[in-house]
Scaffold this active site. Structure first.
Site, mmCIF file in Angstrom:
data_model
loop_
_atom_site.group_PDB
_atom_site.id
_atom_site.type_symbol
_atom_site.label_atom_id
_atom_site.label_comp_id
_atom_site.label_asym_id
_atom_site.label_seq_id
_atom_site.Cartn_x
_atom_site.Cartn_y
_atom_site.Cartn_z
ATOM 1 N N HIS A 58 0.897 -1.222 -0.015
ATOM 2 C CA HIS A 58 -0.072 0.117 -0.026
ATOM 3 C C HIS A 58 0.812 1.281 -0.003
ATOM 4 C CE1 HIS A 58 -3.146 -2.673 1.328
ATOM 5 N NE2 HIS A 58 -3.967 -1.815 0.629
ATOM 6 N N LYS A 90 -0.440 5.015 4.428
ATOM 7 C CA LYS A 90 -1.518 4.372 4.999
ATOM 8 C C LYS A 90 -0.980 3.974 6.551
ATOM 9 C CE LYS A 90 -3.827 -0.235 4.940
ATOM 10 N NZ LYS A 90 -5.092 0.286 5.238
HETATM 11 N N1 LIG Z 1 -12.977 -0.569 3.082
HETATM 12 C C1 LIG Z 1 -12.194 -0.118 1.984
HETATM 13 O O1 LIG Z 1 -12.470 -0.668 0.673
HETATM 14 C C2 LIG Z 1 -10.905 0.695 2.267
HETATM 15 C C3 LIG Z 1 -10.165 1.229 1.010
HETATM 16 C C4 LIG Z 1 -9.129 2.005 1.128
HETATM 17 C C5 LIG Z 1 -9.056 2.320 2.500
HETATM 18 N N2 LIG Z 1 -9.688 2.206 3.586
HETATM 19 C C6 LIG Z 1 -9.634 2.763 4.924
HETATM 20 O O2 LIG Z 1 -10.370 3.790 4.920
HETATM 21 C C7 LIG Z 1 -9.639 4.581 5.989
HETATM 22 C C8 LIG Z 1 -9.287 6.050 5.681
HETATM 23 O O3 LIG Z 1 -8.418 6.056 4.354
HETATM 24 P P1 LIG Z 1 -7.992 7.183 3.596
HETATM 25 O O4 LIG Z 1 -6.574 6.662 2.697
HETATM 26 O O5 LIG Z 1 -8.960 8.024 2.950
HETATM 27 O O6 LIG Z 1 -7.147 8.038 4.914
HETATM 28 P P2 LIG Z 1 -7.014 9.709 4.772
HETATM 29 O O7 LIG Z 1 -6.712 10.416 3.538
HETATM 30 O O8 LIG Z 1 -6.031 10.236 6.029
HETATM 31 O O9 LIG Z 1 -8.735 10.134 5.229
HETATM 32 C C9 LIG Z 1 -9.181 10.140 6.477
HETATM 33 C C10 LIG Z 1 -9.984 11.288 6.426
HETATM 34 O O10 LIG Z 1 -10.734 11.151 7.926
HETATM 35 C C11 LIG Z 1 -10.581 12.297 8.523
HETATM 36 N N3 LIG Z 1 -10.982 12.255 9.855
HETATM 37 C C12 LIG Z 1 -10.261 12.289 11.060
HETATM 38 N N4 LIG Z 1 -11.169 12.258 12.144
HETATM 39 C C13 LIG Z 1 -12.441 12.479 11.610
HETATM 40 C C14 LIG Z 1 -13.545 12.765 12.417
HETATM 41 N N5 LIG Z 1 -13.474 12.728 13.688
HETATM 42 N N6 LIG Z 1 -14.790 12.753 11.630
HETATM 43 C C15 LIG Z 1 -14.590 12.856 10.409
HETATM 44 N N7 LIG Z 1 -13.419 12.836 9.906
HETATM 45 C C16 LIG Z 1 -12.268 12.571 10.322
HETATM 46 C C17 LIG Z 1 -9.287 12.850 8.450
HETATM 47 O O11 LIG Z 1 -9.004 14.239 8.533
HETATM 48 P P3 LIG Z 1 -7.410 14.791 9.093
HETATM 49 O O12 LIG Z 1 -6.373 14.226 8.088
HETATM 50 O O13 LIG Z 1 -7.677 16.292 9.237
HETATM 51 O O14 LIG Z 1 -7.211 13.926 10.334
HETATM 52 C C18 LIG Z 1 -9.049 12.529 6.903
HETATM 53 O O15 LIG Z 1 -9.300 13.590 6.048
HETATM 54 C C19 LIG Z 1 -8.338 3.866 6.262
HETATM 55 O O16 LIG Z 1 -8.750 3.292 7.388
HETATM 56 C C20 LIG Z 1 -8.113 3.031 5.423
HETATM 57 O O17 LIG Z 1 -7.557 2.089 5.515
HETATM 58 C C21 LIG Z 1 -10.752 1.152 3.651
#
Ligand SMILES: NC(=O)c1ccc[n+]([C@@H]2O[C@H](COP(=O)([O-])OP(=O)(O)OC[C@H]3O[C@@H](n4cnc5c(N)ncnc54)[C@H](OP(=O)(O)O)[C@@H]3O)[C@@H](O)[C@H]2O)c1
Length: 262
Positions: A155, A159
């Protein structure tokens, strides 16, 4: 068309999901970001996500952001899910959650707080291909005892959790079927493979959206199943498909992508 509220709206997954949702004709009625995120207070247009006047709010305005939504879709952090999901469930809103890296205790807390209130899909991977890979791994797990199972996952460097939620889920399926008792997360020095061990190796490199490789090797042959996500759109599309499905469910409970696809 379905009305959605997206949490983590300006994040990598949230912003991809909103773009895919808008392209499919969904209406985004709410957008939530972490407190202190630079996009809080901007509209989705100002944040460069899509052509919408919906304002990105912090979690103190979660109820307002979710009140018009049919489904709350969330890709954030484990801590955010533990705080936000009970509030959303109390509003009676259906949930699609994709965040990974939750501890067993965090996941249990979430399940306890939402499972009797609303229908919710929770999945570590919304790609249809990965969910087929889960099913194939159950078939492969029937191979003779001298076949070893190993998982590698690659990844992007951003991540946070390792191994990926998908690798953990694959590992759970295999360990249960093969009665493995230990998981080894890498080897160093003199450290040969012992019976009853599953291997999971994680690599963090560049901008890789996600690669999972299941390696099954016997004494004289090897099977590999590799899933490569070309972009985050595959997860976003799967999560939207899950949203459409959960809108039709009337019974509260926690559902998986397996339920959605069956
Ligand atoms: N299930 C699936 O198919 C799949 C696929 C891809 C990724 N994921 C997972 O999804 C999650 C997010 O991944 P990502 O790559 O999108 O991460 P990311 O780019 O860091 O996005 C996460 C977002 O959530 C925000 N956040 C933090 N605290 C919050 C709150 N209390 N309320 C609302 N938003 C909040 C963060 O803001 P700040 O940066 O300001 O803290 C950030 O903008 C990870 O756990 C990843 O492993 C799952």
């Amino acid at each position: 068309m379905i009305k959605i509220c997206v949490a983590g709206a300006a994040g990598r997954m949230g912003s991809t999901l909103i773009k895919e949702a808008v392209a499919r004709g969904y209406t985004v009625v709410g957008a939530v970001e972490g407190k202190g995120n630079p996009n809080v207070g901007k509209t989705l247009r100002e944040a460069g996500i899509c052509n919408s006047d919906v304002k990105i709010v912090d979690p103190s305005h979660l109820e307002d952001a979710a009140k018009e939504a049919d489904v709350y879709i969330s890709f954030t952090t484990p801590e955010a899910e533990v705080e936000n999901l009970p509030i959303v469930a109390n509003l009676g809103k259906r949930i699609v959650m994709g965040t990974t890296g939750l501890t067993v205790e965090q996941m249990q807390k979430i399940k306890d707080s939402i499972s009797k209130k609303v229908p919710a899909v929770i999945s570590p991977n919304y790609a249809i291909g990965v969910n087929i890979m889960f099913q194939l791994s159950k078939t492969l797990a029937r191979l003779p005892p001298d076949y070893d199972f190993s998982i590698t996952e690659v990844h992007h460097t951003g991540k946070k959790d390792a191994p990926s939620g998908t690798a953990k889920k694959l590992g759970e399926i295999i360990s249960e079927a093969r009665k493995y008792t230990t998981t080894v997360y890498g080897r160093e020095g003199i450290n040969p493979r012992k019976p009853g061990e599953l291997e999971i190796l994680s690599i963090r490199a560049g901008g890789v959206a996600g690669i999972h490789d299941l390696i099954v090797a016997g004494p004289h042959e090897m099977i590999r199943i590799e899933h490569t996500a070309f972009s985050r759109s595959v997860f976003a599309q799967g999560a939207l498909y899950a949203s459409e499905w959960i809108c039709k469910q009337t019974k509260a409970g926690i559902y998986s992508m397996e339920d959605v696809l069956s």
